[in-house]
Design a protein around this motif. Structure first.
Motif, PDB file in Angstrom:
ATOM      1  N   LYS A 290     -13.826   3.658  28.957  1.00  0.00           N
ATOM      2  CA  LYS A 290     -14.363   2.686  27.999  1.00  0.00           C
ATOM      3  C   LYS A 290     -15.661   3.193  27.392  1.00  0.00           C
ATOM      4  N   GLU A 291     -16.498   3.794  28.233  1.00  0.00           N
ATOM      5  CA  GLU A 291     -17.766   4.321  27.735  1.00  0.00           C
ATOM      6  C   GLU A 291     -17.525   5.399  26.677  1.00  0.00           C
ATOM      7  N   TYR A 292     -16.531   6.239  26.911  1.00  0.00           N
ATOM      8  CA  TYR A 292     -16.242   7.297  25.942  1.00  0.00           C
ATOM      9  C   TYR A 292     -15.775   6.698  24.610  1.00  0.00           C
ATOM     10  N   LEU A 293     -14.921   5.699  24.677  1.00  0.00           N
ATOM     11  CA  LEU A 293     -14.389   5.109  23.449  1.00  0.00           C
ATOM     12  C   LEU A 293     -15.469   4.371  22.662  1.00  0.00           C
ATOM     13  N   THR A 294     -16.382   3.710  23.342  1.00  0.00           N
ATOM     14  CA  THR A 294     -17.407   2.943  22.622  1.00  0.00           C
ATOM     15  C   THR A 294     -18.529   3.838  22.106  1.00  0.00           C
ATOM     16  N   LYS A 295     -18.990   4.762  22.931  1.00  0.00           N
ATOM     17  CA  LYS A 295     -20.142   5.572  22.535  1.00  0.00           C
ATOM     18  C   LYS A 295     -19.736   6.774  21.688  1.00  0.00           C
ATOM     19  N   ASP A 296     -18.682   7.455  22.100  1.00  0.00           N
ATOM     20  CA  ASP A 296     -18.312   8.679  21.395  1.00  0.00           C
ATOM     21  C   ASP A 296     -17.361   8.423  20.214  1.00  0.00           C
ATOM     22  N   ARG A 297     -16.525   7.380  20.317  1.00  0.00           N
ATOM     23  CA  ARG A 297     -15.545   7.144  19.244  1.00  0.00           C
ATOM     24  C   ARG A 297     -15.850   5.897  18.434  1.00  0.00           C
ATOM     25  N   GLY A 298     -16.873   5.136  18.784  1.00  0.00           N
ATOM     26  CA  GLY A 298     -17.319   4.017  17.967  1.00  0.00           C
ATOM     27  C   GLY A 298     -16.421   2.800  17.996  1.00  0.00           C
ATOM     28  N   ILE A 299     -15.626   2.622  19.033  1.00  0.00           N
ATOM     29  CA  ILE A 299     -14.766   1.436  19.126  1.00  0.00           C
ATOM     30  C   ILE A 299     -15.592   0.295  19.709  1.00  0.00           C
ATOM     31  N   ASP A 300     -15.552  -0.871  19.062  1.00  0.00           N
ATOM     32  CA  ASP A 300     -16.284  -2.040  19.550  1.00  0.00           C
ATOM     33  C   ASP A 300     -15.782  -2.396  20.942  1.00  0.00           C
ATOM     34  N   SER A 301     -16.707  -2.636  21.837  1.00  0.00           N
ATOM     35  CA  SER A 301     -16.333  -2.916  23.229  1.00  0.00           C
ATOM     36  C   SER A 301     -15.510  -4.195  23.362  1.00  0.00           C
ATOM     37  N   SER A 302     -15.671  -5.131  22.374  1.00  0.00           N
ATOM     38  CA  SER A 302     -14.895  -6.379  22.446  1.00  0.00           C
ATOM     39  C   SER A 302     -13.399  -6.134  22.221  1.00  0.00           C
ATOM     40  N   ARG A 303     -13.077  -4.984  21.699  1.00  0.00           N
ATOM     41  CA  ARG A 303     -11.666  -4.674  21.443  1.00  0.00           C
ATOM     42  C   ARG A 303     -11.045  -3.879  22.583  1.00  0.00           C
ATOM     43  N   LEU A 304     -11.804  -3.663  23.635  1.00  0.00           N
ATOM     44  CA  LEU A 304     -11.306  -2.875  24.759  1.00  0.00           C
ATOM     45  C   LEU A 304     -11.272  -3.728  26.019  1.00  0.00           C
ATOM     46  N   MET A 305     -10.212  -3.582  26.771  1.00  0.00           N
ATOM     47  CA  MET A 305     -10.063  -4.269  28.044  1.00  0.00           C
ATOM     48  C   MET A 305      -9.657  -3.226  29.082  1.00  0.00           C
ATOM     49  N   VAL A 306     -10.478  -3.109  30.156  1.00  0.00           N
ATOM     50  CA  VAL A 306     -10.162  -2.169  31.234  1.00  0.00           C
ATOM     51  C   VAL A 306      -9.725  -2.970  32.451  1.00  0.00           C
ATOM     52  N   ILE A 307      -8.681  -2.490  33.124  1.00  0.00           N
ATOM     53  CA  ILE A 307      -8.066  -3.232  34.219  1.00  0.00           C
ATOM     54  C   ILE A 307      -7.843  -2.279  35.388  1.00  0.00           C
ATOM     55  N   ASN A 308      -8.248  -2.729  36.577  1.00  0.00           N
ATOM     56  CA  ASN A 308      -7.929  -2.009  37.809  1.00  0.00           C
ATOM     57  C   ASN A 308      -6.524  -2.419  38.218  1.00  0.00           C
ATOM     58  N   GLY A 309      -5.579  -1.477  38.114  1.00  0.00           N
ATOM     59  CA  GLY A 309      -4.179  -1.808  38.356  1.00  0.00           C
ATOM     60  C   GLY A 309      -3.752  -1.759  39.801  1.00  0.00           C
ATOM     61  N   GLY A 310      -4.629  -1.348  40.712  1.00  0.00           N
ATOM     62  CA  GLY A 310      -4.232  -1.255  42.114  1.00  0.00           C
ATOM     63  C   GLY A 310      -3.924   0.179  42.491  1.00  0.00           C
TER      64      GLY A 310
END
Length: 355
Positions: A290-310
């Protein structure tokens, strides 16, 4: 005395003989008179047969076949023929060459003569030309269509006349609209906004003659359905085992491009820890992505959801594209946390390759 008696006896005998002769002559006269009267009566008695006097004027010298009560009776002649027939009912037929028959019934009386005089000439009977009306008209159209689609109504007209035909179309309901083909055998109708109704097209065809039978009407109907679009669905964009984070970044770059091209779509990142991965491995990998997508690729963090799948057998990434209104994806672990066995070789974090 004796002689006188003898003379008297002879006299009486002579008288009797004379009277007998007179009676015989009288009987003979009466018999002759009876024969004469009978002969006169026979001469005056009406015969038990009659005649038909037949003549047919024609240019054919051979004449035509004559039938009496269905039996052949020779042929007609220009001069008169006398046909003898018994008393009673008789059918007289004359057969002409074109198949026509002259037929009459006669009740023949004895002693009567029935005269038949015919004149026959062949003639051509004009056959009127077949009228072009009425003529079949059929309109075809699809049985169903979706709201907003364009329907084609086509007419099949089997008109054999020479006149130009006029085509007059009307469509219903009011929302249906002819967009092309008015005045021709084929029209196109826009159904936008019709909803769950039926579109009916009525065609009137006429040849301009004003004849009622030359004006034909036909119609066709199409039922309109409204397709309820299926709700958008989430789709998995990429999935992989991460050998090193540099490889993960290349795949995240592709996800960023998809999100930039679809501003209403969210990106969901599901990360699984491997059986022998360090404790908290999935959370660390997800946060780093998520950090790479928001900081390096400029994607708004509100459009990203990270999930621990187990847990799965090894570390694993799932990158999802979730359109607006779609159900979010669910994690699908393959083992329970109690089955995880963090290894000593996995206690130290991996170093990522330098870019």
């Amino acid at each position: 005395m004796g002689d006188k008696q003898i003379i008297a006896a002879h006299s009486r005998a002579a008288v009797r003989a004379r009277y007998a002769f007179i009676a015989l002559v009288a009987l003979s006269f009466l018999f002759a008179q009876s024969l004469y009267i009978t002969a006169l009566a026979d001469k005056k008695k009406k015969p038990n047969y009659g005649h038909i006097k037949l003549s047919v004027k024609t240019v054919d010298p051979n004449g035509y076949e004559v039938l009496i009560d269905g039996n052949g009776a020779g042929r007609t002649t220009v001069s008169e023929r006398l046909l003898k027939l018994d008393e009673g009912s008789h059918k007289v037929e004359i057969v002409f060459p074109n198949g026509e028959r002259w037929i009459r019934e006669f009740v023949v009386s004895g002693g009567r003569i029935y005269c038949i005089g015919l004149a026959y000439s062949e003639r051509a009977i004009p056959i009127p030309a077949a009228l072009p009306c009425p003529y079949p008209v059929n309109v075809s159209a699809p049985a169903t269509a979706n709201d907003g689609e364009v329907i084609t109504f086509a007419a099949d007209v089997a008109y054999k006349g020479q006149s130009a035909l006029n085509y007059t179309w009307t469509v219903s309901p009011a929302g249906a609209r002819i967009i092309s083909g008015a005045g021709t055998p084929t029209i196109m109708v826009d159904t936008t906004g019709i909803g769950r109704q039926a579109v009916t097209a009525i065609l009137v065809v006429d040849d301009g003659s004003g004849e009622r039978t030359c004006r034909q009407v036909a119609q066709a109907l199409t039922n309109i359905t409204v397709n309820i679009p299926e709700p958008p669905k989430s789709r998995i964009y990429d999935q992989f085992e991460p050998p090193a984070f540099d490889d993960v970044k290349a795949r995240l770059d592709n996800l960023a491009i998809e999100l930039q091209n679809a501003p209403a779509t969210q990106g969901h990142i599901i990360v699984y820890s491997g059986r022998r991965s360090r404790v908290g491995q999935a959370d660390r990998l997800a946060a780093r992505a998520k950090e790479y997508l928001t900081k390096d690729r400029g994607i708004d963090s509100s459009r990203l959801m990270v999930i621990n799948g187990g847990y799965r057998e090894s570390d694993y990434f799932e990158l999802w594209l979730v359109p607006q209104g779609a159900e979010p994806p669910q994690a699908t672990p393959t083992m329970q946390p109690s089955d995880a066995q963090p290894g000593s070789d996995n206690l130290r974090p991996r170093r990522s390759r330098r870019r």
